[in-house]
Design a protein around this motif. Structure first.
Motif, PDB file in Angstrom:
ATOM      1  N   MET A  32      71.710  16.160 -72.696  1.00  0.00           N
ATOM      2  CA  MET A  32      70.943  15.831 -71.495  1.00  0.00           C
ATOM      3  C   MET A  32      70.050  17.002 -71.086  1.00  0.00           C
ATOM      4  SD  MET A  32      72.261  15.081 -67.615  1.00  0.00           S
ATOM      5  CE  MET A  32      73.653  14.057 -67.925  1.00  0.00           C
ATOM      6  N   ILE A  33      70.514  18.226 -71.296  1.00  0.00           N
ATOM      7  CA  ILE A  33      69.760  19.398 -70.843  1.00  0.00           C
ATOM      8  C   ILE A  33      68.745  19.820 -71.907  1.00  0.00           C
ATOM      9  CG2 ILE A  33      69.940  21.758 -69.904  1.00  0.00           C
ATOM     10  CD1 ILE A  33      71.531  19.658 -68.282  1.00  0.00           C
ATOM     11  N   PRO A  38      66.320  28.273 -68.838  1.00  0.00           N
ATOM     12  CA  PRO A  38      65.200  27.614 -68.158  1.00  0.00           C
ATOM     13  C   PRO A  38      63.846  28.039 -68.748  1.00  0.00           C
ATOM     14  CG  PRO A  38      66.668  28.712 -66.573  1.00  0.00           C
ATOM     15  CD  PRO A  38      67.074  29.168 -67.937  1.00  0.00           C
ATOM     16  N   SER A  39      62.795  27.285 -68.407  1.00  0.00           N
ATOM     17  CA  SER A  39      61.434  27.593 -68.869  1.00  0.00           C
ATOM     18  C   SER A  39      60.961  28.938 -68.331  1.00  0.00           C
ATOM     19  CB  SER A  39      60.478  26.501 -68.397  1.00  0.00           C
ATOM     20  OG  SER A  39      60.876  25.255 -68.890  1.00  0.00           O
ATOM     21  N   GLY A  63      63.536  15.864 -64.334  1.00  0.00           N
ATOM     22  CA  GLY A  63      64.394  16.915 -64.876  1.00  0.00           C
ATOM     23  C   GLY A  63      64.120  18.285 -64.276  1.00  0.00           C
ATOM     24  N   PRO A  64      64.179  18.408 -62.933  1.00  0.00           N
ATOM     25  CA  PRO A  64      63.900  19.717 -62.313  1.00  0.00           C
ATOM     26  C   PRO A  64      64.935  20.792 -62.645  1.00  0.00           C
ATOM     27  CG  PRO A  64      64.718  18.155 -60.686  1.00  0.00           C
ATOM     28  CD  PRO A  64      64.442  17.367 -61.932  1.00  0.00           C
ATOM     29  N   GLY A  65      66.155  20.392 -63.009  1.00  0.00           N
ATOM     30  CA  GLY A  65      67.183  21.399 -63.328  1.00  0.00           C
ATOM     31  C   GLY A  65      67.432  22.297 -62.131  1.00  0.00           C
ATOM     32  N   THR A  68      63.036  25.496 -61.754  1.00  0.00           N
ATOM     33  CA  THR A  68      62.109  26.432 -62.387  1.00  0.00           C
ATOM     34  C   THR A  68      60.647  26.043 -62.133  1.00  0.00           C
ATOM     35  OG1 THR A  68      63.762  26.459 -64.142  1.00  0.00           O
ATOM     36  CG2 THR A  68      61.717  27.659 -64.557  1.00  0.00           C
ATOM     37  N   ASP A  87      66.493  13.824 -61.142  1.00  0.00           N
ATOM     38  CA  ASP A  87      67.353  14.401 -62.194  1.00  0.00           C
ATOM     39  C   ASP A  87      68.611  13.560 -62.367  1.00  0.00           C
ATOM     40  OD1 ASP A  87      67.297  17.599 -63.467  1.00  0.00           O
ATOM     41  OD2 ASP A  87      68.979  16.244 -63.900  1.00  0.00           O
ATOM     42  N   LEU A  88      68.981  13.365 -63.618  1.00  0.00           N
ATOM     43  CA  LEU A  88      70.149  12.584 -63.993  1.00  0.00           C
ATOM     44  C   LEU A  88      71.443  13.330 -63.661  1.00  0.00           C
ATOM     45  CD1 LEU A  88      70.358   9.858 -65.429  1.00  0.00           C
ATOM     46  CD2 LEU A  88      70.232  11.067 -67.620  1.00  0.00           C
ATOM     47  N   PHE A  92      72.765  19.402 -60.634  1.00  0.00           N
ATOM     48  CA  PHE A  92      71.444  19.988 -60.389  1.00  0.00           C
ATOM     49  C   PHE A  92      70.849  19.479 -59.072  1.00  0.00           C
ATOM     50  CE2 PHE A  92      70.586  20.723 -65.180  1.00  0.00           C
ATOM     51  CZ  PHE A  92      70.942  22.056 -65.079  1.00  0.00           C
ATOM     52  N   SER A 111      67.667   8.244 -63.170  1.00  0.00           N
ATOM     53  CA  SER A 111      66.902   8.415 -64.404  1.00  0.00           C
ATOM     54  C   SER A 111      65.406   8.260 -64.163  1.00  0.00           C
ATOM     55  CB  SER A 111      67.350   7.380 -65.432  1.00  0.00           C
ATOM     56  OG  SER A 111      66.477   7.421 -66.545  1.00  0.00           O
ATOM     57  N   ALA A 112      64.641   8.992 -64.954  1.00  0.00           N
ATOM     58  CA  ALA A 112      63.186   8.848 -64.935  1.00  0.00           C
ATOM     59  C   ALA A 112      62.779   7.414 -65.266  1.00  0.00           C
ATOM     60  CB  ALA A 112      62.575   9.804 -65.957  1.00  0.00           C
ATOM     61  N   GLY A 133      60.297  17.534 -67.964  1.00  0.00           N
ATOM     62  CA  GLY A 133      61.015  18.513 -68.778  1.00  0.00           C
ATOM     63  C   GLY A 133      62.193  17.883 -69.482  1.00  0.00           C
ATOM     64  N   ILE A 134      62.269  16.542 -69.499  1.00  0.00           N
ATOM     65  CA  ILE A 134      63.449  15.923 -70.126  1.00  0.00           C
ATOM     66  C   ILE A 134      63.306  15.941 -71.649  1.00  0.00           C
ATOM     67  CG2 ILE A 134      63.920  14.519 -68.090  1.00  0.00           C
ATOM     68  CD1 ILE A 134      62.858  12.118 -69.398  1.00  0.00           C
ATOM     69  N   TYR A 164      56.341  19.033 -71.314  1.00  0.00           N
ATOM     70  CA  TYR A 164      56.618  20.209 -72.148  1.00  0.00           C
ATOM     71  C   TYR A 164      57.869  19.925 -72.977  1.00  0.00           C
ATOM     72  CZ  TYR A 164      59.590  21.265 -68.083  1.00  0.00           C
ATOM     73  OH  TYR A 164      60.507  21.179 -67.052  1.00  0.00           O
TER      74      TYR A 164
HETATM   75  C1  LIG Z   1      65.388  21.278 -70.452  1.00  0.00           C
HETATM   76  S1  LIG Z   1      66.059  20.871 -68.854  1.00  0.00           S
HETATM   77  C2  LIG Z   1      64.616  21.332 -67.888  1.00  0.00           C
HETATM   78  C3  LIG Z   1      64.979  22.067 -66.649  1.00  0.00           C
HETATM   79  C4  LIG Z   1      63.814  22.757 -65.923  1.00  0.00           C
HETATM   80  N1  LIG Z   1      62.803  21.790 -65.532  1.00  0.00           N
HETATM   81  C5  LIG Z   1      63.179  23.851 -66.749  1.00  0.00           C
HETATM   82  O1  LIG Z   1      62.060  23.680 -67.208  1.00  0.00           O
HETATM   83  O2  LIG Z   1      63.796  24.892 -66.909  1.00  0.00           O
HETATM   84  C6  LIG Z   1      66.074  19.084 -68.862  1.00  0.00           C
HETATM   85  C7  LIG Z   1      66.401  18.425 -67.511  1.00  0.00           C
HETATM   86  O3  LIG Z   1      66.198  16.998 -67.651  1.00  0.00           O
HETATM   87  C8  LIG Z   1      67.267  16.305 -66.989  1.00  0.00           C
HETATM   88  N2  LIG Z   1      67.305  14.946 -67.566  1.00  0.00           N
HETATM   89  C9  LIG Z   1      67.680  14.578 -68.816  1.00  0.00           C
HETATM   90  N3  LIG Z   1      67.495  13.251 -68.984  1.00  0.00           N
HETATM   91  C10 LIG Z   1      66.949  12.769 -67.819  1.00  0.00           C
HETATM   92  C11 LIG Z   1      66.502  11.483 -67.383  1.00  0.00           C
HETATM   93  N4  LIG Z   1      66.586  10.399 -68.174  1.00  0.00           N
HETATM   94  N5  LIG Z   1      65.976  11.362 -66.129  1.00  0.00           N
HETATM   95  C12 LIG Z   1      65.890  12.451 -65.316  1.00  0.00           C
HETATM   96  N6  LIG Z   1      66.308  13.692 -65.672  1.00  0.00           N
HETATM   97  C13 LIG Z   1      66.828  13.849 -66.909  1.00  0.00           C
HETATM   98  C14 LIG Z   1      68.472  17.189 -67.240  1.00  0.00           C
HETATM   99  O4  LIG Z   1      69.529  16.944 -66.344  1.00  0.00           O
HETATM  100  C15 LIG Z   1      67.830  18.588 -67.036  1.00  0.00           C
HETATM  101  O5  LIG Z   1      67.811  18.948 -65.682  1.00  0.00           O
END
Ligand SMILES: C[S@@+](CC[C@H](N)C(=O)[O-])C[C@H]1O[C@@H](n2cnc3c(N)ncnc32)[C@H](O)[C@@H]1O
Length: 208
Positions: A32-33, A38-39, A63-65, A68, A87-88, A92, A111-112, A133-134, A164
């Motif tokens: 999922m992450i 983080p970025s 996916g704000p996590g 960042t 965010d799922l 977070f 979910s998105a 960012g997902i 990204y």
């Molecule tokens: C790579 S992390 C990015 C975190 C942050 N935006 C960054 O750039 O550091 C991916 C994020 O997407 C979220 N995520 C994964 N699948 C998702 C979905 N279907 N809908 C919403 N968020 C999701 C995860 O929980 C996580 O917070």
């Protein structure tokens, strides 16, 4: 542009605190992450530097996590605009709600794939920009296609989907939905990251 200062509700929002929170979530939900850290600030700046902030009234972040991108978006955003962060991962969502106190930010757990419902619930019709960012390449089969199709409908004509990703997998999903897709690479990130701008044509009528 005038911006609203971000007030912290709780203290442990230090750099190390964010990294530690992010890493713990990666260990719990690696698929999922999709990333161990983080970025980078360079990636954040490159992704946000072509946004028309003056015109933006609804910005959506998938996916704000640990925030960042969320914080830099709020720093750039118009005082009357809204940032809808989806965010799922409930941990977070709770983290962001505890760390960022800004009336323009709305954080939702889900979910998105449900972006159009979340936009409607926030009182808007469509988004000017959606940033993602997902990790598309690790989503279950068909989910990435569905999210891209829903995102295309959720963005106003002339708006953009900013993505990204570490892999090129998402390119095919974007070109299937958007009239123009521009790709760049940000090397100042670990690992180097692909950046996509998928543009929705001005001439497209608003989708229902
Ligand atoms: C790579 S992390 C990015 C975190 C942050 N935006 C960054 O750039 O550091 C991916 C994020 O997407 C979220 N995520 C994964 N699948 C998702 C979905 N279907 N809908 C919403 N968020 C999701 C995860 O929980 C996580 O917070």
């Amino acid at each position: 542009m005038a911006s609203i200062p971000l007030k912290k509700k709780a203290d442990p929002a230090s750099f190390l605190g964010q990294w530690s929170m992010f890493f713990r979530q990666f260990v719990k939900h690696p698929g999922m992450i999709g990333s161990v850290i983080p970025s980078s600030p360079a990636l954040v700046n490159s992704m946000l530097d072509r946004v028309d902030w003056q015109r933006t009234r609804l910005f959506v972040e998938y996916g704000p996590g640990v925030g960042t991108f969320t914080r830099p978006i709020l720093e750039r955003m118009h005082p009357d605009a809204t940032l809808l962060a989806i965010d799922l991962n409930l941990d977070f969502v709770a983290w962001l709600e505890a760390q960022i106190d800004d009336p323009r930010l709305r954080v939702v757990n889900g979910s998105a794939a449900d972006v159009r419902r979340f936009i409607a619930e926030s009182g808007h019709l469509q988004a000017d920009y959606i940033l993602s960012g997902i990790p598309f390449s690790t989503l279950p089969d068909g989910v990435g296609e569905f999210i891209c199709a829903e995102t295309q409908r959720a963005i106003r004509p002339g708006g953009e989907f900013l993505v990204y990703q570490y892999s090129a997998y998402v390119r095919r999903l974007l070109t299937g939905q958007f009239s123009e897709v521009v790709e760049r690479v940000e090397w100042r990130n670990i690992p180097p990251c692909r950046m996509f701008r998928a543009m929705k044509s001005e001439s497209l009528a608003q989708a229902a």
